[in-house]
Design a protein around this motif. Structure first.
Motif, PDB file in Angstrom:
ATOM      1  N   ASP A 633      43.155  44.215  38.643  1.00 31.94           N
ATOM      2  CA  ASP A 633      43.410  43.539  37.377  1.00 31.94           C
ATOM      3  C   ASP A 633      42.746  44.330  36.261  1.00 31.94           C
ATOM      4  OD1 ASP A 633      44.469  41.641  35.708  1.00 31.94           O
ATOM      5  OD2 ASP A 633      43.501  39.928  36.679  1.00 31.94           O
ATOM      6  N   THR A 634      43.260  44.160  35.039  1.00 37.36           N
ATOM      7  CA  THR A 634      42.711  44.894  33.901  1.00 37.36           C
ATOM      8  C   THR A 634      42.167  43.931  32.854  1.00 37.36           C
ATOM      9  OG1 THR A 634      44.895  44.997  32.856  1.00 37.36           O
ATOM     10  CG2 THR A 634      44.237  46.881  34.196  1.00 37.36           C
ATOM     11  N   LEU A 644      38.975  49.671  28.036  1.00 39.87           N
ATOM     12  CA  LEU A 644      39.637  49.225  29.262  1.00 39.87           C
ATOM     13  C   LEU A 644      38.622  49.136  30.406  1.00 39.87           C
ATOM     14  CD1 LEU A 644      42.223  48.742  31.043  1.00 39.87           C
ATOM     15  CD2 LEU A 644      42.343  51.246  31.283  1.00 39.87           C
ATOM     16  N   PRO A 646      39.153  48.044  34.139  1.00 35.19           N
ATOM     17  CA  PRO A 646      39.923  47.537  35.283  1.00 35.19           C
ATOM     18  C   PRO A 646      38.999  47.213  36.451  1.00 35.19           C
ATOM     19  CG  PRO A 646      40.140  49.911  35.148  1.00 35.19           C
ATOM     20  CD  PRO A 646      39.261  49.496  34.002  1.00 35.19           C
ATOM     21  N   GLU A 715      45.809  50.968  28.814  1.00 36.66           N
ATOM     22  CA  GLU A 715      46.082  49.934  29.806  1.00 36.66           C
ATOM     23  C   GLU A 715      47.460  50.158  30.429  1.00 36.66           C
ATOM     24  OE1 GLU A 715      45.620  45.117  30.196  1.00 36.66           O
ATOM     25  OE2 GLU A 715      46.543  45.906  28.357  1.00 36.66           O
ATOM     26  N   PHE A 718      47.245  53.106  32.852  1.00 36.56           N
ATOM     27  CA  PHE A 718      46.560  52.695  34.076  1.00 36.56           C
ATOM     28  C   PHE A 718      47.505  51.887  34.965  1.00 36.56           C
ATOM     29  CE2 PHE A 718      44.248  49.641  36.611  1.00 36.56           C
ATOM     30  CZ  PHE A 718      43.318  50.436  37.260  1.00 36.56           C
ATOM     31  N   ASN A 719      48.227  50.941  34.367  1.00 31.52           N
ATOM     32  CA  ASN A 719      49.182  50.130  35.143  1.00 31.52           C
ATOM     33  C   ASN A 719      50.302  50.972  35.722  1.00 31.52           C
ATOM     34  OD1 ASN A 719      47.772  47.750  34.677  1.00 31.52           O
ATOM     35  ND2 ASN A 719      48.919  47.262  32.817  1.00 31.52           N
TER      36      ASN A 719
END
Length: 995
Positions: A633-634, A644, A646, A715, A718-719
């Motif tokens: 999860d972030t 950010l 995570p 974000e 990263f996702n």
């Protein structure tokens, strides 16, 4: 013993209070506002008394669950039995919500979406029912919703306005006499999107063969090529036949005044009807003489590989869904035979090298269907698959199932049934009880699970499961072996066939008929653009701002320390369940290991450990916990994309008495997983890759949105690396080249785990009552004492954010069109007004332009406090036209001139998206999210205040921001390969999402 005694005393007290309650004043055999009470009793499984009525004049059935729950639900369901693939029930579900006699707006549903405090507002079509549920925590709103929905189903305008079927179902569209005729319609395009999924196609083909003589053999949702066969006459007659009170079932759940509910429903609606003598029944499908073998195709893009892309399935029609013991036993068997990590069929197919993943499911329609589906197989595996399944079933039948495995599966089933961890309890009970209503005339059947569960548990000891395997699987001729093969270019062939049919239809029309069709097309579009009149809108009941609480929903956290580890404690009543999470900071990893973090989250818990084989571990988790999940999860500190954080999340739950075992197992998994077993690692990795690939093919919106956001946000990138197409390509490379890369994979997984799982890199969170906290503390110390200390080192990541503007090509029949940017990078700051702006754009502008006029299933926007903003379409037949509609949004906002009443509606709808019922575990998670994001109570109060005071001028003033966002021209589209090729000039690159 003390817990058992307490539980007994509690049940006795509840029963006594029920006997004294007002609900018990209702006497069986008496009539209340036209409703005759048939049965009235306390049902311990729902912790409420339940009252079953029959409306004497109309024949309607009504069931009240008098729970002490402010989240009240009203639902009306009809048994709907289609005989064609037209999708009539589905189109009807859409159409009745497009205006009614007492509420003559174009879409009461959309008006309610804009401005109601509903906590649930929907309508759903199943294979044998159509249901209309609404829920609200506000009494006034609850009765308003009930009124609108009852009028919709009983007095729809579809009988006098043919435009409704054209818009929601299908119609011919011709803009110019020299142009091409095309099919348009919301459901038509929705189902084109639905049948882009090979799993949906597989299910359709299976049911068509298994049920050739009843309604389960047709698509209630609508098969795209068949939908244009639906006529206006057939459509209206369908409503007249199936939408009669005698064929209805009303569910009332929650703490609303029952007298008021009964009086309203009787006086306003049911008293106007006479009971119908027609009984809607679904004939039982006769069993086959022998198992059927069939082969069907599904579409993949031209040039795609067909290797390892076939679906194999075995399906058995197994008894009736009203046989509670049988359906429970089938649910146990799907886990024990296939879904469990060491299930015999899973291991046998894995050893034989057939497919990459296998799942079993039970479709509890009137006649249960037990299905075993293998994906990523090949057509030549068919006979071997069939032989392995039946030989394994025979072996299990003869030798019996593993007792420890069955114990764990039954424990998890009991935990789930008793926990009921959803804030929408009314919906949960609706799904449990409607089958008993429609097929056994017994609404209590699906609620009272304790007795059949005890019978199943007793039966397990005397060979019940093995007996079912013999009778319902091995010796059952009502079975189907299905092969669903990929066919490159099939979608292009279908499109060409449709184009040919439409060209032939156009050629059959005279010039006058063509001109008439052009005029009809123009008239329909003008109708779709029209605003509802103030008089029509005034008929829709609505609340005022004074009905909205100015208070925010805020859940407290207490910061504790256990063994020098920070623990976030949310105190709440959880019925003696511990909801325990552990958060490990992913910034402990170097940037190159980011994808391995998600791989670790997917694999851990499915591998062997020092003291458990993977099968034993699965058993132990089932026996001693209510769930063990790992995911990523972030969080964004202060809602800043530059901050950010995570986290790797270990999410668990267990009864308080199992606390020590919960943490012993957690310790075993995070500390002692064996990454060196290459055979097991390869099997689980291959399965994971297959599931990711399936998601890539079925979740176009999700992958396009993640890809878009990776162009401009940390974000988002990263996702993308952990859950996007980049991750899919990463995992596919590892699975494809496992034999040469296994050493590297093992080393990186072990390194990732080592860097993450230590004391200085973790924060824990617990939601439970104060009296349960000592048990949690004792168990938690088991984990902390075994973890290494770590060094607390945090890495700085530098992502390359580049606008790529990609077209993602697939076999999808529709598009998912995304456009957006980070408004903070353009100098704008977050404000609560943006929440209302999102409501305006999503429920007004985009709903009209993308869905109503454009024919997509949905169009909406999103705005985040982090700065992320996007426009999106869902199951969209268009591409370029949708982007043009997005670009026209600033002009819409420039002319925005909502009056006070309309603004109130938008504000109420905005608040409804924020406020809602929650469970204890959800409240704990919300509190933790606020903590990690550093969101304060004052922040949320300021945001709510801004929402409640938003004016039309505030909305209008944001047109410049929207213009600036859209002018960045950041675009990503997932869709049909041919459609994307036709529009390739809109993209910097286009490529197939899968090979």
């Amino acid at each position: 013993m003390k817990n058992k005694l307490f539980s007994f005393i509690l049940i006795v007290c509840i029963a006594f209070l029920w006997a004294c309650s007002s609900q018990n004043n209702y006497k069986v055999g008496e009539t209340y506002f036209g409703f005759k009470l048939v049965e009235n009793k306390f049902v311990k499984e729902v912790n409420a008394n339940c009252l079953y009525f029959i409306h004497e004049k109309s024949g309607a059935q009504l069931f009240k669950i008098a729970a002490d729950d402010e989240n009240k639900l009203f639902d009306i369901s009809f048994k709907t039995v289609p005989t064609h693939d037209y999708g009539t029930p589905h189109i009807m579900e859409h159409s009745v919500l497009n205006g009614s006699v007492n509420f003559p707006v174009k879409s009461p549903f959309d008006v309610l979406s804009k401005g109601s405090l509903n906590t649930f507002l929907n309508a759903m079509t199943g294979s044998d029912l159509t249901t209309y549920p609404v829920a609200s925590m506000n009494d006034k709103d609850y009765f308003n919703l009930m009124h609108v929905y009852l009028d919709a189903v009983f007095n729809p305008l579809l009988h006098t306005d043919s435009r409704i079927l054209k818009q929601e179902g299908w119609h011919y569209e011709l803009d110019d006499i020299n142009g091409d005729i095309v099919y348009k319609g919301v459901v038509y395009n929705e189902m084109k999107g639905a049948y882009s999924s090979p799993q949906r196609e597989l299910g359709y083909q299976i049911n068509k063969i298994l049920f050739p003589d009843n309604t389960y053999g047709v698509s209630s949702g609508g098969y795209p090529s068949a939908i244009p066969g639906l006529t206006d006459e057939y459509f209206k007659n369908f409503h007249k036949k199936f939408y009669h009170p005698s064929n209805s079932f009303v569910l009332l759940y929650g703490n609303a005044d029952l007298n008021k509910e009964l009086q309203f429903i009787d006086a306003e609606y049911l008293s106007k009807y006479e009971k119908s003598n027609e009984v809607i029944e679904i004939p039982i499908q006769k069993p086959f003489d022998a198992k059927i073998i069939a082969e069907k195709p599904y579409a993949v893009p031209e040039g795609s590989s067909t290797k390892d892309n076939t679906f194999l399935s075995l399906s058995f029609v197994t008894g009736l869904n009203t046989d509670q013991e049988l359906t429970m036993a089938l649910d146990i068997l799907k886990e024990a035979l296939v879904n469990h990590e060491s299930a015999p069929l899973r291991l046998a197919l894995q050893e034989a090298g057939i497919g990459k993943d296998v799942r079993a499911s039970v479709d509890d329609i009137q006649q249960n269907v037990f299905q075993i589906i293998v994906q990523n197989a090949n057509p030549e595996d068919k006979e071997k698959f069939d032989q392995i399944v039946f030989s394994t079933l025979q072996k299990v039948s003869d030798e019996g199932l593993d007792k420890s495995m069955i114990e764990g599966i039954v424990n998890r089933m009991e935990f789930r049934l008793r926990e009921g961890n959803t804030p929408q309890k009314g919906m949960m009970y609706l799904m449990r009880l409607y089958k008993g209503v429609f097929f056994a005339n017994d609404p209590f059947l699906g609620l009272e699970f304790e007795a059949p569960l005890e019978k199943v548990k007793a039966g397990i000891e005397t060979g019940l499961l093995e007996s079912i395997i013999k009778e319902q699987f091995i010796s059952n001729p009502h079975a189907l072996l299905m092969v669903l093969k990929p066919q490159p270019g099939l979608e292009k062939e279908i499109a060409e066939k449709t184009a040919k049919e439409l060209a032939e239809y156009k050629a059959s029309l005279s010039k006058e008929e063509l001109e008439k069709l052009v005029e009809e097309t123009k008239a329909l579009k003008e109708y779709q653009k029209q605003e509802d009149t103030p008089e029509a809108l005034a008929t829709i009941p609505m609340l005022s701002l004074s009905d909205i609480s100015p208070e925010v929903q805020w859940y407290k956290l207490e910061e504790k320390t256990i063994e020098n580890i920070p623990v976030l404690y949310h105190e709440d009543f959880t019925n003696n369940i511990l909801y325990a999470n552990i958060y490990f900071d992913l910034r402990a990893l170097p940037q190159e290991l980011i994808p391995y973090a998600n791989l670790l989250a997917e694999l851990i818990g499915s591998l062997n450990t020092e003291n458990y084989t993977f099968g034993e571990l699965d058993n132990a988790l089932n026996i001693h916990t209510g769930g063990f999940f790992t995911y990523i999860d972030t969080y964004l500190e202060n809602n800043s994309d530059d901050k950010l954080v995570p986290r790797f999340v270990v999410s668990t739950k267990a009864t308080v008495g199992k606390s020590n075992r919960l943490f012993e197992l957690t310790t075993e998994i995070v500390n002692k997983t064996n990454y060196n077993d290459t055979e097991r690692l390869k099997a689980v990795l291959s399965r994971h890759q297959a599931r990711v690939e399936s998601r890539v093919k079925n979740n176009g919106l999700g992958y396009a949105r993640t890809r878009l956001e990776s162009y401009y946000s940390n974000e988002g990138m990263f996702n993308e690396l952990t859950n996007g197409l980049d991750y899919y390509q990463f995992i596919t490379d590892l699975a494809t080249n496992f034999d040469t890369k296994n050493k590297e994979i093992i080393e990186n997984l072990a390194k990732t785990a080592s860097l993450l799982f230590n004391q200085k890199n973790m924060i824990a969170a617990i939601t439970c009552s104060e009296e349960n906290m000592p048990a949690y503390t004792e168990g938690f110390k088991i984990l902390t004492s075994s973890l290494p200390e770590g060094n607390g080192q945090i890495n700085q990541w530098e992502f390359d954010l580049t606008k790529k503007n990609e077209g993602l090509m697939s076999a999808s029949k529709v598009q998912y069109v995304l456009k957006g940017y980070d408004f903070k990078k353009l100098g704008y700051e977050w404000n609560g007004n943006m929440q209302v702006l999102n409501q305006v754009l999503s429920t007004d502008y985009l709903q009209t332009q993308i869905r109503v006029i454009g024919g997509a299933y949905g169009g909406f926007s999103g705005f985040s406090p982090s700065g992320n903003a996007y426009f999106a379409s869902y199951r969209d037949p268009n591409l370029k036209e949708t982007l043009e509609n997005y670009d026209a949004a600033p002009k819409f906002l420039e002319g925005f001139a909502a009056d006070e009443k309309e603004m109130t509606r938008f504000i109420i709808g905005t608040i409804a998206n924020i406020d809602g019922p929650t469970t204890a575990s959800q409240r704990g998670n919300i509190a933790v999210t606020n903590y990690f994001n550093k969101s304060t109570l004052d922040d949320l109060k300021a945001e709510r205040s801004a929402i409640l005071t938003t004016t039309a001028e505030d909305i209008k003033s944001m047109s410049k921001m929207i213009q600036d966002i859209l002018s960045q021209n950041a675009v990503c589209v997932y869709g049909n390969d041919e459609k994307i090729k036709e529009n390739k000039d809109l993209f910097e690159s286009i490529f197939n999402v899968t090979k």
